[in-house]
Design a protein around this motif. Structure first.
Motif, PDB file in Angstrom:
ATOM      1  N   THR A 306       0.815  -1.220   0.000  1.00 20.62           N
ATOM      2  CA  THR A 306       0.000   0.000   0.000  1.00 20.62           C
ATOM      3  C   THR A 306       0.846   1.267   0.000  1.00 20.62           C
ATOM      4  O   THR A 306       0.481   2.275  -0.599  1.00 20.62           O
ATOM      5  CB  THR A 306      -0.911   0.038   1.257  1.00 20.62           C
ATOM      6  OG1 THR A 306      -1.490  -1.244   1.427  1.00 20.62           O
ATOM      7  CG2 THR A 306      -2.010   1.070   1.120  1.00 20.62           C
ATOM      8  N   LYS A 310       4.790   4.718  -3.516  1.00 17.98           N
ATOM      9  CA  LYS A 310       3.563   5.387  -3.952  1.00 17.98           C
ATOM     10  C   LYS A 310       3.748   6.893  -3.753  1.00 17.98           C
ATOM     11  O   LYS A 310       4.540   7.311  -2.898  1.00 17.98           O
ATOM     12  CB  LYS A 310       2.364   4.895  -3.124  1.00 17.98           C
ATOM     13  CG  LYS A 310       2.038   3.428  -3.330  1.00 17.98           C
ATOM     14  CD  LYS A 310       1.179   3.215  -4.562  1.00 17.98           C
ATOM     15  CE  LYS A 310       1.229   1.792  -5.096  1.00 17.98           C
ATOM     16  NZ  LYS A 310       0.860   0.756  -4.161  1.00 17.98           N
ATOM     17  N   GLU A 313       1.186  12.044  -1.560  1.00 19.41           N
ATOM     18  CA  GLU A 313      -0.144  12.644  -1.398  1.00 19.41           C
ATOM     19  C   GLU A 313      -1.243  11.594  -1.437  1.00 19.41           C
ATOM     20  O   GLU A 313      -2.195  11.628  -0.669  1.00 19.41           O
ATOM     21  CB  GLU A 313      -0.386  13.696  -2.485  1.00 19.41           C
ATOM     22  CG  GLU A 313       0.271  15.019  -2.144  1.00 19.41           C
ATOM     23  CD  GLU A 313       0.214  15.992  -3.304  1.00 19.41           C
ATOM     24  OE1 GLU A 313      -0.693  15.860  -4.146  1.00 19.41           O
ATOM     25  OE2 GLU A 313       1.092  16.867  -3.364  1.00 19.41           O
ATOM     26  N   GLU A 314      -1.082  10.632  -2.345  1.00 17.95           N
ATOM     27  CA  GLU A 314      -2.080   9.566  -2.482  1.00 17.95           C
ATOM     28  C   GLU A 314      -2.163   8.770  -1.181  1.00 17.95           C
ATOM     29  O   GLU A 314      -3.247   8.496  -0.663  1.00 17.95           O
ATOM     30  CB  GLU A 314      -1.683   8.654  -3.650  1.00 17.95           C
ATOM     31  CG  GLU A 314      -2.702   7.577  -3.959  1.00 17.95           C
ATOM     32  CD  GLU A 314      -2.143   6.563  -4.961  1.00 17.95           C
ATOM     33  OE1 GLU A 314      -1.556   6.989  -5.969  1.00 17.95           O
ATOM     34  OE2 GLU A 314      -2.292   5.355  -4.710  1.00 17.95           O
ATOM     35  N   VAL A 315      -0.998   8.419  -0.619  1.00 17.78           N
ATOM     36  CA  VAL A 315      -0.984   7.609   0.599  1.00 17.78           C
ATOM     37  C   VAL A 315      -1.561   8.380   1.782  1.00 17.78           C
ATOM     38  O   VAL A 315      -2.352   7.860   2.563  1.00 17.78           O
ATOM     39  CB  VAL A 315       0.452   7.138   0.909  1.00 17.78           C
ATOM     40  CG1 VAL A 315       0.526   6.515   2.301  1.00 17.78           C
ATOM     41  CG2 VAL A 315       0.911   6.146  -0.136  1.00 17.78           C
ATOM     42  N   SER A 317      -3.752  10.551   1.854  1.00 20.16           N
ATOM     43  CA  SER A 317      -5.196  10.774   1.792  1.00 20.16           C
ATOM     44  C   SER A 317      -5.976   9.539   2.214  1.00 20.16           C
ATOM     45  O   SER A 317      -7.192   9.585   2.366  1.00 20.16           O
ATOM     46  CB  SER A 317      -5.598  11.200   0.378  1.00 20.16           C
ATOM     47  OG  SER A 317      -5.374  10.136  -0.512  1.00 20.16           O
TER      48      SER A 317
END
Lengths: 509, 93
Positions: A306, A310, A313-315, A317
């Motif tokens: 996860t 990555k 910012e994606e993580v 959120s």
């Protein structure tokens, strides 16, 4: 409904059940208070032993420790279960046959010495206090995450609940409550393990999925891809062979010498029942311990999958990431400013994970239903609270029974002893709350310390020799306990135990 | 049977100690041998989908521990029964 709301409801329901049991089995005399009137069936006692003994360390910490330590995590897996063999074969049946209330009772009567009795009582108090601070940290973590309260508030709520049960029910209330808590613990541990096992390997039995599917190889591959060492690294990559050998041995002797577990064997009606309680307990404990290495591997796989490589910012959120970040137990920091998370375990590592959140965060990371997330929180609380109440009773009996009644006031009435017991319990609660708010470390580590203190160093050798060696005398017993206690306390002062160094930087908040 | 009470008790105690010691030998061989001292050679042996020493250290040893405690309880039940029989024989004489 939010995850937090479901968690609160589920936790309240389980607490209501524990309260009902505590009320139903409340006691009025000292024998019931300390050893439940020696009237508890073996299966229930086995489940209670399992819950008493499987603390926040087993439920919350262990899978995480194993995930980070790899092969060498066996110090916890074998150390804690292997000690059970020593307890079941060498101590439990004989202490039951001896038939008194507490561990200091045995030591004082066996060596005809009130000196030995008080030293043993002091050792008992030290061990239990160290151990209970680990439980309180576990409680604090659960509350701070799911109830969104401060850790201090969380610990205080927990202490109030434990104290309420212990005051009301004594050992009998605690025994029955713990038996029920075992089932909460094991269900909360197994359900997410099965769900994640299905998700990752297609095999619903996590214990088998670990060894028969390709999950270990897959985890090894992604770890290598990220620049970490492989998951199935050869033995003794993290700790030397000598270290693993000695720590395992110390944890085994420690498990066997824990006074709050030993006292459980006094609550059965015969020597035979003590032996069979041990059988049930190891089966119940084994169920969780065989699952833990699987949970550790699955959780690590999901977590890396996860987070690693990555965009930050994606993580950030993701809801669970931000909520764990606010507790300070998960830290993500894009140090090189490239907008991508480096999760390598090396110099350029940008993720710090506290091992204590591995189990608790697992269902969220795997996107399981909110109900399962809530269940795991309730399970973690059950594990911490069941052990804490056993420890409180043990500390209470060391003071009110071993020191007050057996040494200072031999003519104390039942009512007097019960009153001293309850006062001690309140004092112990206050101290435990303080230590829980200012914990010396990680749940698993703190518990390992208690084991070192307990068994390995002070009580196990004295009890063992007291049973099997006719020539063992009080001078030896007192000297042994004092030497063991001082060595371990010096080690704690030097902060060199347990020799655990994780593959990433970790912080103790 | 011309046994004194003491001899019978000694017989029981000896049986008891032998049982405990033999179970503890297995305990030590599996835990300290299989998972620690011989971990490196056994690491090259595949077992299921993992290495043998990893399996012993993380699961196998725990299964053995469960069996040891179960065997102990079963054998002690049997020993207790036999001891009772011997005691009763003594009374009849």
């Amino acid at each position: 409904m939010s995850v937090e709301a479901i968690t609160i409801i589920l936790v309240l329901i389980t607490f209501a059940i524990y309260t009902a049991i505590g009320w139903w089995s409340r006691v009025k005399d000292t024998s019931s208070f300390y050893v439940a009137g020696q009237n508890v069936p073996t299966v229930a006692n086995g489940a209670a032993i399992a819950a008493d003994w499987m603390s926040a360390a087993s439920f919350i910490s262990m899978a995480g420790l194993v995930a980070f330590l790899g092969y060498d995590g066996t110090i916890y897996l074998m150390g804690w279960t292997g000690g059970y063999v020593l307890l079941a074969l060498l101590l439990a049946p004989y202490l039951r046959k001896f038939g008194k209330f507490t561990v200091p009772d045995f030591i004082g009567d066996r060596f005809y010495s009130n000196g030995a009795r008080s030293v043993a009582a002091i050792a008992t108090i030290f061990i239990s206090l160290t151990y209970i601070s680990g439980q309180m940290r576990g409680v604090g973590i659960v509350f701070s995450r799911y109830l969104q309260v401060d850790i201090v508030v969380g610990v205080l709520i927990g202490m109030a609940i434990v104290g309420f049960f212990a005051l009301l029910g004594g050992m009998k209330g605690v025994t029955w409550t713990q038996a029920v808590q075992y089932f909460v613990i094991i269900i909360a541990f197994l359900i997410p393990a099965v769900a994640i096992s299905l998700q990752l390997t297609g095999n619903p039995i996590p214990q088998l999925a670990l060894t028969t599917s390709d999950i270990v190889d897959r985890l090894g591959q992604i770890q290598i891809d990220l620049g970490m060492t492989e998951y199935m690294a050869p033995p003794f990559t993290n700790l030397s062979m000598l270290n693993v050998f000695m720590v395992t041995l110390a944890l085994m002797a420690g498990t066997a010498g824990l006074p709050h577990v030993i006292v459980r064997f006094y609550t059965v009606k015969s020597v035979r029942a003590a032996r069979w309680s041990a059988v049930w307990a190891i089966i119940f404990i084994g169920l969780l311990y065989l699952t833990a290495p699987a949970v550790g591997a699955f959780a690590k796989y999901n977590l890396i999958d996860t987070i690693a490589d990555k965009p930050i910012e994606e993580v950030q959120s993701i809801e669970w990431v931000s909520k764990w970040e606010t507790t300070g137990l998960l830290q993500i920091d894009d140090q090189n400013g490239d907008g991508v998370i480096n999760f390598t375990g090396g110099e350029d590592n940008e993720v710090v994970i506290d091992g204590d959140i591995i189990v608790l965060s697992t269902p969220e990371v795997a996107n399981l239903a909110p109900f399962i997330i809530a269940l795991v929180a309730a399970g973690g609380l059950a594990a911490a609270l069941s052990t804490a109440s056993g420890l409180l009773i043990t500390m209470t009996s060391a003071v009110s029974h071993d020191i007050y009644y057996r040494i200072f006031n031999k003519s104390a009435s039942e009512a007097q002893r019960l009153r001293v017991g309850r006062i001690t319990l309140l004092v112990a609660l206050a101290v435990a709350a303080y230590v829980g708010i200012n914990p010396p470390g990680f749940a698993g580590e703190v518990v390992a310390l208690a084991f070192g203190l307990g068994g390995a160093a002070s009580l196990f050798p004295v009890i063992l020799l007291g049973i099997f060696d006719k020539r063992m005398n009080k001078e030896g017993a007192v000297a042994g306990i004092i030497t063991g206690l001082s060595f371990t306390l010096i080690m704690i002062g030097g902060n060199s135990f347990p020799p655990v160094d994780y593959w990433n930087r970790r912080t103790n908040s | 049977m011309k046994q004194t009470l003491n001899e019978k008790q000694r017989w029981y105690w000896k049986k008891n100690i032998t049982l405990i010691l033999s179970l503890l030998v297995v305990w030590a061989i599996v835990a300290f041998g299989g998972a620690i001292l011989f971990a490196e050679p056994l690491y090259h042996v595949r077992f299921l989908n993992v290495t043998l020493s990893y399996w012993i250290a993380h699961q196998g040893a725990i299964l053995v521990f469960i069996c040891l405690i179960l065997i102990y309880a079963l054998r002690m039940d049997k020993l207790d029964k036999k001891y009772k029989e011997i005691m009763n024989e003594g009374k009849m004489e």
